[in-house]
Design an enzyme around this catalytic site. Sequence first.
Site, mmCIF file in Angstrom:
data_model
loop_
_atom_site.group_PDB
_atom_site.id
_atom_site.type_symbol
_atom_site.label_atom_id
_atom_site.label_comp_id
_atom_site.label_asym_id
_atom_site.label_seq_id
_atom_site.Cartn_x
_atom_site.Cartn_y
_atom_site.Cartn_z
ATOM 1 N N ASP A 200 -1.249 4.772 7.683
ATOM 2 C CA ASP A 200 -1.684 6.013 8.590
ATOM 3 C C ASP A 200 -2.318 5.556 9.888
ATOM 4 O OD1 ASP A 200 -2.619 8.520 9.206
ATOM 5 O OD2 ASP A 200 -4.353 8.444 8.167
ATOM 6 N N THR A 201 -3.634 5.090 9.898
ATOM 7 C CA THR A 201 -4.168 4.494 11.149
ATOM 8 C C THR A 201 -3.833 3.116 11.445
ATOM 9 O OG1 THR A 201 -6.338 4.062 10.373
ATOM 10 C CG2 THR A 201 -5.881 6.384 11.307
ATOM 11 N N ARG A 202 -3.725 2.375 10.131
ATOM 12 C CA ARG A 202 -3.365 0.950 10.028
ATOM 13 C C ARG A 202 -4.464 0.194 9.865
ATOM 14 N NH1 ARG A 202 1.818 -1.123 13.277
ATOM 15 N NH2 ARG A 202 2.797 0.052 11.625
ATOM 16 N N TRP B 116 0.164 15.161 6.258
ATOM 17 C CA TRP B 116 -0.583 14.669 5.204
ATOM 18 C C TRP B 116 0.218 14.717 4.026
ATOM 19 C CZ3 TRP B 116 -4.766 11.927 4.785
ATOM 20 C CH2 TRP B 116 -5.248 11.855 3.567
ATOM 21 N N LYS C 118 3.392 6.542 8.834
ATOM 22 C CA LYS C 118 3.242 7.682 9.789
ATOM 23 C C LYS C 118 3.648 7.130 11.034
ATOM 24 C CE LYS C 118 -0.342 9.976 7.016
ATOM 25 N NZ LYS C 118 -1.620 10.650 6.963
ATOM 26 N N ASP D 188 0.907 -1.168 -0.177
ATOM 27 C CA ASP D 188 0.088 -0.132 -0.255
ATOM 28 C C ASP D 188 0.905 1.366 0.037
ATOM 29 O OD1 ASP D 188 -2.373 1.293 -0.257
ATOM 30 O OD2 ASP D 188 -3.199 0.679 1.731
ATOM 31 N N GLU D 189 0.264 2.310 -0.196
ATOM 32 C CA GLU D 189 0.970 3.566 -0.219
ATOM 33 C C GLU D 189 1.452 4.197 1.081
ATOM 34 O OE1 GLU D 189 -2.059 4.047 0.045
ATOM 35 O OE2 GLU D 189 -2.860 6.192 -1.049
ATOM 36 N N VAL D 190 0.344 4.093 2.080
ATOM 37 C CA VAL D 190 0.778 4.682 3.300
ATOM 38 C C VAL D 190 0.049 3.866 4.409
ATOM 39 C CG1 VAL D 190 -1.207 6.517 2.726
ATOM 40 C CG2 VAL D 190 0.792 6.911 4.835
ATOM 41 N N PRO E 163 1.868 12.339 -6.154
ATOM 42 C CA PRO E 163 1.781 12.865 -7.423
ATOM 43 C C PRO E 163 0.534 12.447 -8.388
ATOM 44 C CG PRO E 163 3.556 11.453 -7.656
ATOM 45 C CD PRO E 163 2.984 11.443 -5.815
HETATM 46 P P1 5GP Z 1 -5.060 3.797 7.061
HETATM 47 O O1 5GP Z 1 -5.620 4.897 8.267
HETATM 48 O O2 5GP Z 1 -6.273 2.786 7.047
HETATM 49 O O3 5GP Z 1 -3.910 3.445 7.442
HETATM 50 O O4 5GP Z 1 -5.088 4.574 5.597
HETATM 51 C C1 5GP Z 1 -6.249 4.446 4.717
HETATM 52 C C2 5GP Z 1 -6.091 5.176 3.696
HETATM 53 O O5 5GP Z 1 -6.171 6.488 3.826
HETATM 54 C C3 5GP Z 1 -4.592 4.797 2.855
HETATM 55 O O6 5GP Z 1 -4.486 3.822 2.206
HETATM 56 C C4 5GP Z 1 -4.764 6.283 1.865
HETATM 57 O O7 5GP Z 1 -5.319 5.913 0.754
HETATM 58 C C5 5GP Z 1 -5.377 7.302 2.658
HETATM 59 N N1 5GP Z 1 -4.529 8.268 3.378
HETATM 60 C C6 5GP Z 1 -3.951 8.137 4.739
HETATM 61 N N2 5GP Z 1 -3.277 9.029 5.050
HETATM 62 C C7 5GP Z 1 -2.940 9.537 3.924
HETATM 63 C C8 5GP Z 1 -2.202 10.775 3.491
HETATM 64 O O8 5GP Z 1 -1.366 11.546 4.341
HETATM 65 N N3 5GP Z 1 -2.062 11.169 1.820
HETATM 66 C C9 5GP Z 1 -3.034 10.482 1.067
HETATM 67 N N4 5GP Z 1 -3.025 10.988 -0.099
HETATM 68 N N5 5GP Z 1 -3.778 9.507 1.519
HETATM 69 C C10 5GP Z 1 -3.655 9.083 2.855
#
Ligand code: 5GP
Length: 171
Positions: free
Chosen positions: A99-101, A152, A127, A95-97, A156
Amino acid sequence: MPEKRFFSYNEIHRTVAELSKVIQASGFDPDVTVAIGTGGFIPARILKTFLKKPILTVGVKLYGDDNTIEGGPSKVQWIDEVERKLKGRKVLLIDEVDDTRTTLAYCLRELLSHQPAEIAVAVLHCKDKPKLDQLPPQVTRYWAGQHLDDIWVVYPWDAVDIDEHSRQAGA
Ligand code: 5GP
């Protein structure tokens, strides 16, 4: 609003190249990768340049139309013939990021239910913040290309004006 950081395609490509070296050096040799869409699609495609493994895709939605995460993640699209494609195989989830997992944890639990030999995780960015969910205990390999503060990230592929995005990424 959290601080925003713009990443260029080149920066992302370099991060994935470094990530691929770390994965290869670990000895983990996946049979297949699974990209979480849509954010994981481009990182997974770049990683394929280095790892040369097929990509399966899943679509998962965390945020609803009201932009809240009420109800948790849900499947937008899933792997056809999932048993045949995952059972007994070594899987790299991309995945790209992180964040909350929440999304990673959800996908890992779903994929583990199909009895792969192993699942490892690679993300471009993690993060460093308190997470709302955990990786299942069977998942012992986790790689992040870069660790970031709770900012955040602006990718691109979300740019409407890529020249302006590149200018911001270079700033
Ligand atoms: P999670 O909170 O489940 O780890 O992340 C859920 C999704 O929220 C990520 O796969 C991503 O698509 C989006 N997301 C979370 N943080 C960011 C961020 O800083 N930038 C962007 N562009 N998307 C984010």
